[in-house]
Write an enzyme that holds these catalytic residues in place. Structure first.
Site, PDB file in Angstrom:
ATOM      1  N   GLU A   1     -44.015  20.816 -36.459  1.00 15.72           N
ATOM      2  CA  GLU A   1     -43.356  20.934 -37.775  1.00 15.72           C
ATOM      3  C   GLU A   1     -44.252  21.666 -38.768  1.00 15.72           C
ATOM      4  O   GLU A   1     -44.652  21.118 -39.810  1.00 15.72           O
ATOM      5  CB  GLU A   1     -42.982  19.544 -38.303  1.00 15.72           C
TER       6      GLU A   1
ATOM      7  N   GLU B   1     -37.320  17.059 -30.746  1.00 15.11           N
ATOM      8  CA  GLU B   1     -37.239  15.763 -31.427  1.00 15.11           C
ATOM      9  C   GLU B   1     -35.828  15.553 -31.934  1.00 15.11           C
ATOM     10  O   GLU B   1     -35.281  16.422 -32.627  1.00 15.11           O
ATOM     11  CB  GLU B   1     -38.181  15.691 -32.636  1.00 15.11           C
TER      12      GLU B   1
END
Ligand code: BG6
Length: 465
Positions: free
Chosen positions: A176, A367
């Protein structure tokens, strides 16, 4: 075309614990406390040095994955996993970050984890840095503010690429990466100093990470041309609150805070809107001659992403809610998780389509999942809510693949085994299909139990083979 892989994901700092075992050095995440002060530390506005002496640091013990990895990987194999995404703890390999010599004991641990995956025919997908900076690099260099971090990171990458050549095919450079703009300490070990311009620091850090990421891609391809290296984006589509063009413009501006990273990592150059923003805000970003060529040479092979929820932006006439760190207005058409994250499977399909339309590069969903409080009764966890969430999101994923033509290489559920929440530090915010018998204070047997969702996912994967 790559074979589609089903599996699950964890991260070292939320799963392993054993923070001071076998020569491991401290890392930024070991200094993130539980409780109300966590958020300020994560945002870089409270120095962990100023925390009370009795603070609790959940990552230090986490769920003891360091000791349980064999049994955990066996459970993944039992579910039928074809891929396991995990991260390597940088400070297990280079305890302070700037050593020349590696910590062999740290590498041995990952040798075993990878061997265990391969034994069960599970493809390892490795995140090189998942919210993880050795504390030594923070103290000595001010973390990613300093360009020298690029070389330390590259030395770490080279160690991994060489050691696991032929064993690990999929690598992610930074988890991220866009999180650095929102939680700079959690994502990159940054605590702001007095008189610093936070925005300038964040984009300086971003530039150094983007250069490091591009160099890592080139290096990986040089060491083993068969490897595939991806970027990783915290994704999630954003809806305008009303048809007021101002709301749509707010969405465009907000999306650019995320797409900025993938635009560079996928296309290999800084987008016009970023250069214009640097000029308008007079940000001095230390871009060096030669960086343009580095970025261009190191474009990624695929785009990995996390997706939990969509967001709504616009004139703040409605109530705010939470959602993977980013704030959002409440969407009256959606239900939300206990933590206020709005549940939107169609938003997942929209997100996958938007990213694929923008780049036409393969995606990998690394995810997705539901954080929820589970109740253990007679050694059973009936997590039907998680099954519903996963089933609906997987359905959206399949529609993206088969009805919309989005190329996707795989899907890993987040926290396939319960672990510590990154944003809150809680263990009661569970994502797993495997329950870990520990409470908020780390008390319990640590025993692993199969939840109802375990059998559901096992069955789903079996049907796909
Ligand atoms: C992502 C992170 O932001 O979301 C994970 O990559 C994190 O590390 C996950 O755990 C879920 O968020 P949280 O805050 O519920 O743990």
């Amino acid at each position: 075309m790559e074979k589609f892989l089903w599996g699950g994901a964890t991260a070292a700092n939320q799963y392993e614990g054993a923070y001071d075992i076998s020569g491991r050095g401290l890392s930024n995440v070991d200094l993130l406390p539980s409780g109300e002060k966590r958020s300020d530390v994560a945002k870089g506005i409270l120095d962990p040095k100023d925390l009370p002496a009795d603070s609790i640091y959940p990552a230090r013990e986490a769920v003891g994955g360091y000791y349980h990895y064999k049994e955990d990987i066996a459970l993944m194999a039992e579910m039928g996993f074809e891929v396991y995404r995990f991260s390597i703890s940088w400070s297990r390999i280079f305890p302070h970050g700037d050593e020349i010599k590696t910590n062999e004991a740290g590498l041995k641990y990952y040798d075993q984890v990878i061997a265990e995956c391969l034994k069960h025919q599970i493809e390892p997908l490795v995140t090189i840095s998942h919210f993880d900076v050795p504390q030594g690099l923070i103290e000595k260099y001010g973390s990613w503010r300093d360009r020298r971090l690029v070389d330390f990171y590259l030395r770490y990458c080279e160690t991994l690429f060489k050691r696991y050549r032929g064993k690990v095919r999929y690598w992610l450079t930074f988890n991220e990466i866009n999180m650095v703009l929102h939680l700079p300490y959690l994502a990159a070990g940054i605590t702001f100093r007095p008189n610093e311009d936070p925005l300038e620091v964040c984009y300086t850090v971003a530039h150094h990470e983007l250069v490091a990421s591009a160099k890592a891609v080139s290096l990986a391809h040089m060491i083993d041309p068969a490897t595939k290296v991806g970027c990783m984006l915290a994704a999630g589509c954003i809806y305008p609150n009303t048809p007021d063009p101002k709301d749509s413009w707010q969405v465009v501006e907000e999306e650019r805070k995320s797409y900025f990273f993938t635009d560079v990592q996928v296309r290999g150059y800084y987008p016009g809107y970023a250069k214009a923003m640097f000029a308008k805000k007079q940000l001095k970003i230390p871009i060096e001659p030669g960086d343009a060529a580095i970025l261009q040479a190191g474009v990624v092979d695929f785009i990995s992403l996390s997706y939990y929820n969509s967001r709504v932006l616009g004139e703040a006439t409605k109530e705010n809610t939470a959602g993977n760190v980013f704030s959002s207005l409440k969407n009256p058409y959606l239900k939300a998780s206990e933590w206020g994250w709005q549940i939107d499977p169609l938003g997942f399909r929209i997100t996958l389509n938007q990213i694929y339309d923008r780049y036409q590069k393969p995606l990998f969903v690394v995810e997705n999942g539901l954080g929820a409080t589970d109740v253990l009764e007679d050694d059973q966890i009936k997590d039907d809510y998680r099954i519903t969430y996963l089933r609906d999101h997987i359905d959206a994923l399949q529609k993206s693949r088969y009805e919309d033509g989005v190329e996707i290489w795989g899907y890993t559920t987040w926290g396939c085994i319960d672990l510590i929440s990154a944003s809150t530090g809680e263990l009661k915010k569970r994502y797993g299909m495997v329950y870990v018998d520990l409470d908020e204070n780390g008390h319990g047997s640590g025993k692993r139990l199969r939840k109802k969702s375990f059998y559901w996912y096992q069955d789903w994967i079996k049907q796909q083979k």
